[in-house]
Design an enzyme around this catalytic site. Structure first.
Site, PDB file in Angstrom:
ATOM      1  N   ARG A  29       0.315   3.434  -3.549  1.00 11.63           N
ATOM      2  CA  ARG A  29      -0.404   4.710  -3.401  1.00 11.63           C
ATOM      3  C   ARG A  29       0.360   5.829  -4.108  1.00 11.63           C
ATOM      4  NH1 ARG A  29      -0.534   4.610   1.456  1.00 11.63           N
ATOM      5  NH2 ARG A  29      -2.675   4.002   1.904  1.00 11.63           N
TER       6      ARG A  29
ATOM      7  N   ASN B 227      -0.909   7.494  -7.947  1.00 13.52           N
ATOM      8  CA  ASN B 227      -1.280   8.896  -8.081  1.00 13.52           C
ATOM      9  C   ASN B 227      -0.386   9.636  -9.069  1.00 13.52           C
ATOM     10  OD1 ASN B 227      -3.484   9.911  -5.997  1.00 13.52           O
ATOM     11  ND2 ASN B 227      -2.311   8.301  -4.982  1.00 13.52           N
TER      12      ASN B 227
ATOM     13  N   SER C  64       0.829  -1.207   0.000  1.00 15.49           N
ATOM     14  CA  SER C  64       0.000   0.000   0.000  1.00 15.49           C
ATOM     15  C   SER C  64       0.863   1.258   0.000  1.00 15.49           C
ATOM     16  CB  SER C  64      -0.925  -0.008   1.223  1.00 15.49           C
ATOM     17  OG  SER C  64      -0.175  -0.008   2.435  1.00 15.49           O
TER      18      SER C  64
END
Length: 269
Positions: A203, A207, A199
């Site tokens: 992440r 993005n 994670s």
């Protein structure tokens, strides 16, 4: 085209550099992304070197603009670490958080540079094709950063609790010390240990990569005609302004998660 077995060592490296990779074996695991490594190294030296030079010349009198900027940055990061980490933060955690925030922010900020201009520079000046300007759009970069933090959490967990205490925590928390619960505790902790670097890395990668794709789509739209040029330019400018917030926010989130993970490693359940 010659196969890898027919290439000399020099031509082998040159052949793979055209795709911005260098292989050290048959496995895809032993492949270095040259563009990612070079850009990360250059940006790290420039950003952290700049801060080192400013701090080295710092005075106790009226600070210069550069010194004031660095002091504000250091105080901001130190304040965030102070709120999450309740140990001796100045020994390692605060400097590490500052390094991560500045470095990741610089890696992300490369996404704001015009794609077509950077491509022209790489191709016509340096003779490089398919060069990746934004290291954090390479999942190998974000996963390497997250994996480094993950290894540090294990190191500090063993350092603070001892090997026996760390292993006992794996088997005895969070549901208790009953031997019947040991398998469930271990499974729960293994899932937590595996999910953290995944994670943490995905992440940041998701993005920044999505932002790069939007810039590319707007650039392709601008090449379709006059209307595409106008709307592509307007939307591109708007997205660039909004993207300033994204690249800064993602660097901040990556830093804060690092601090939280290191703080958890220093504490017992």
């Amino acid at each position: 085209m010659a196969s890898d077995a027919e290439l000399t060592p020099t031509s082998y490296i040159q052949h793979h550099l055209t795709n911005m990779t260098v292989s050290f074996g048959d496995s895809s695991f032993w492949v270095l992304h040259v563009d990612t490594l070079v850009m990360s190294l250059i940006l790290g030296v420039l950003s952290l070197g700049f801060m080192w030079m400013v701090v080295r010349k710092a005075t106790t009198g009226v600070p210069s603009k550069k010194q004031a900027f660095v002091e504000i940055l250091i105080e901001f990061v130190d304040g965030q670490v102070k709120n999450s980490f309740h140990g001796n933060r100045h020994k390692f955690v605060a400097p590490a958080a500052l390094t991560i925030f500045v470095w990741v922010l610089m890696l992300n900020t490369m996404d704001l540079l015009p794609i077509d201009i950077m491509a022209w520079i790489y191709t016509n000046i340096f003779g490089l094709h398919n060069w990746r300007s934004v290291p954090t759009t390479d999942v190998n970069t974000t996963f390497a950063l997250a994996l480094s933090i993950w290894l540090l959490t294990i190191y500090f967990g063993i350092q603070v609790k001892g090997m026996g205490g760390w292993i006992a925590e794996l088997f005895c928390s969070p549901f208790g010390k009953n031997p019947l619960l040991w398998p469930l505790n271990l499974l729960f902790n293994l899932i937590e240990y595996i999910s953290k670097p995944l994670s943490h890395s995905l992440r940041l990668f998701g993005n920044i990569y999505a932002g790069e794709i939007i810039f590319l789509l707007l650039g392709m739209w601008a090449a379709t005609g006059v209307a595409g040029t106008v709307f592509g330019a307007v939307l591109g400018l708007g997205w660039a302004i909004f993207h300033i917030l994204i690249v800064t926010l993602q660097a901040f989130i990556f830093m804060m998660l690092t601090v939280v993970y290191l703080s958890m490693a220093h504490e017992s359940h």
